[in-house]
Design an enzyme around this catalytic site. Structure first.
Site, PDB file in Angstrom:
ATOM      1  N   HIS A   1     -36.222 -44.637  19.362  1.00  0.00           N
ATOM      2  CA  HIS A   1     -35.506 -45.814  18.871  1.00  0.00           C
ATOM      3  C   HIS A   1     -36.167 -46.415  17.635  1.00  0.00           C
ATOM      4  CE1 HIS A   1     -33.020 -46.854  22.731  1.00  0.00           C
ATOM      5  NE2 HIS A   1     -32.704 -45.677  22.196  1.00  0.00           N
TER       6      HIS A   1
ATOM      7  N   HIS B   1     -29.314 -36.843  25.388  1.00  0.00           N
ATOM      8  CA  HIS B   1     -28.178 -36.980  26.289  1.00  0.00           C
ATOM      9  C   HIS B   1     -27.767 -35.637  26.889  1.00  0.00           C
ATOM     10  CE1 HIS B   1     -26.567 -41.183  25.034  1.00  0.00           C
ATOM     11  NE2 HIS B   1     -27.887 -41.144  25.059  1.00  0.00           N
TER      12      HIS B   1
ATOM     13  N   ARG C   1     -30.371 -38.215  19.479  1.00  0.00           N
ATOM     14  CA  ARG C   1     -29.698 -38.840  20.622  1.00  0.00           C
ATOM     15  C   ARG C   1     -28.909 -37.803  21.424  1.00  0.00           C
ATOM     16  NH1 ARG C   1     -24.700 -41.782  21.572  1.00  0.00           N
ATOM     17  NH2 ARG C   1     -25.072 -43.692  22.783  1.00  0.00           N
TER      18      ARG C   1
ATOM     19  N   ASN D   1     -22.427 -41.944  26.287  1.00  0.00           N
ATOM     20  CA  ASN D   1     -21.926 -41.046  25.250  1.00  0.00           C
ATOM     21  C   ASN D   1     -20.731 -41.622  24.504  1.00  0.00           C
ATOM     22  OD1 ASN D   1     -23.755 -38.947  25.699  1.00  0.00           O
ATOM     23  ND2 ASN D   1     -22.503 -38.068  27.333  1.00  0.00           N
TER      24      ASN D   1
END
Length: 331
Positions: A205, A77, A73, A105
Site C-alpha cells: 500500500h 488477490h 494487487r 475485486n
C-alpha cells in the site's frame, strides 16, 4: 483535493540505481503433482520470458505509476483465492461466474487485467503455449515493485493455470478495508502466512490509491487518526456522495515503492481502517516501527513474503493448463 498519480515519477532511474536486489528462493507448496517451483523453470523452453514481462511492465509504469499497483494487487488477490493459479484473470460465462467484481475485486483492477493481456499476447508470439498466466502475473508483480524503486527477487516459476474461478472464495477470503487486526491475522494464517508476512505484504500500500467509499468511515469515525490527516482527506471524500473519489494509500511518496506507508501508520495517517489496525497498540506495532525506520529491513522482508505468497497452493505437474488467453480456459 489529493492528486492521483498520472505518470511515472522522473526520479525512477535514480531510485533504481539504489535498489538492492534480493535473491531469494523458496520451496513451493504444490497443489497438483510433486514438482517444485524453480526460478529457472523456463531457462530452456522460453529464455526470453523475463525480458518480455519486463518490457511491457516498464512501458506500463512509465505511462502511469498506478499500473504497478494494479498488477501487484491482482497477484495478491489471485494467490489469496485458491492459490496462485490465475483464476482471478478468468472472465465469467453464463455457466461459470468469475472472481471479477466480487468482494474486494469489485474496483481497481481493470488496468491490471489489460496489462496481463498485453504480456500474454507478446509471450505467445515469443514462446507459444509455454508460459502460464499464473507465472506471468507473478513476474509482473515483481517487476511492478522493482520498477517503482522497490526490491527484486528470484521468482519461483512453473505454475499452471486453473480451469475454473472461485467467486465464493473471492467473496470470503480477501480481507476488506474495514477488517480489524484479529481478522487480518486470521485471514493470513488461513493461507499459511505469519503476522510478519501480514505487515510486510501490507507495505504494498505504499503505492496505489483507494476510493472514498473505502476510507470514509476511517476519516470521519475512527479515533486513532491524525486530525490534520483526517481533515485533508475529508476534502477528497465528503460525508456522503463522491464514493469514487480517490486518495493515495501513501500520502508521503505515492509514486515510490518505499517505507512511507509505515511512516504514515506511526503518524496516525493510515488511509484505510485495516491499515491503521497494524499500528494501534496491537501485536504487530513493533514490526511497523521497525519498517518505518529501517527501509532495508522492509525491502528484504517484503521480497521474502512475496515468495511465500507466490507459493500458496500453485498448480503444478499435469494439473491445470497453460492458457492461450488469460481470460478464458482453452477449448
Amino acid at each position: 483535493m489529493a492528486v492521483v498519480p498520472q505518470a511515472a515519477t522522473r526520479r525512477r532511474p535514480d531510485l533504481m540505481l539504489a535498489v538492492a536486489v534480493v535473491m531469494l528462493v523458496a520451496h513451493a507448496l504444490p497443489r497438483g503433482g510433486n514438482a517444485q517451483l524453480s526460478p529457472g523453470y523456463y531457462s530452456a523452453s522460453c529464455p526470453t520470458v523475463h525480458g518480455v514481462v519486463r518490457q511491457v511492465m516498464s512501458q506500463a509504469v512509465m505511462n502511469d505509476t498506478r499500473a504497478g499497483a494494479a498488477v501487484l494487487r491482482l497477484f495478491f488477490h489471485d494467490c489469496f483465492v485458491n492459490g496462485c493459479d490465475a483464476s482471478v484473470l478468468l472472465d465469467g460465462t453464463p455457466t461459470a461466474p468469475s472472481e471479477k467484481g466480487v468482494g474486494a475485486n469489485a474496483v481497481g483492477s481493470k488496468n491490471g487485467f489489460d496489462i496481463v493481456d498485453t504480456i500474454k499476447t507478446q509471450m505467445e508470439a515469443a514462446c507459444p503455449g509455454v508460459v502460464s498466466c499464473a507465472d506471468i502475473l507473478a513476474l509482473a508483480a515483481r517487476d511492478s515493485v522493482n520498477l517503482l524503486g522497490g526490491p527484486s527477487w528470484a521468482v519461483p516459476l512453473g505454475r499452471r493455470d486453473a480451469l475454473a474461478a472461485n467467486p465464493s472464495g473471492a467473496a470470503s477470503d480477501l480481507p476488506g478495508p474495514d477488517s480489524d487486526i484479529n481478522a487480518l491475522v486470521a485471514a493470513f494464517a488461513a493461507k499459511g502466512l505469519t503476522s510478519q508476512d501480514l505487515v510486510a505484504l501490507s507495505g504494498a500500500h505504499t503505492i496505489g490509491v483507494a476510493s472514498c467509499a473505502s476510507f470514509r468511515t476511517r476519516v470521519y469515525c475512527d479515533a486513532n487518526v491524525s486530525p490534520a490527516f483526517a481533515s485533508h482527506q475529508r476534502q477528497v471524500c465528503p460525508a456522503s456522495g463522491g464514493d469514487g473519489s480517490t486518495a493515495p494509500l501513501d500520502s508521503l511518496t505515492p509514486d515510490e515503492f518505499d517505507n512511507g506507508y509505515y511512516r504514515n501508520l506511526v503518524a496516525g495517517a493510515g488511509l484505510l481502517h485495516s491499515d491503521q489496525e497494524l499500528f494501534n497498540n496491537g501485536p504487530v506495532d513493533s514490526t511497523v516501527r521497525l519498517y518505518s525506520s529501517n527501509p532495508a529491513a522492509f525491502s528484504s522482508d517484503f521480497a521474502a513474503s512475496m515468495i511465500r505468497l507466490g507459493n500458496i497452493s500453485p498448480l503444478t505437474g499435469s494439473t491445470g493448463e497453460v492458457r492461450l488467453n488469460c481470460r478464458k480456459v482453452n477449448s
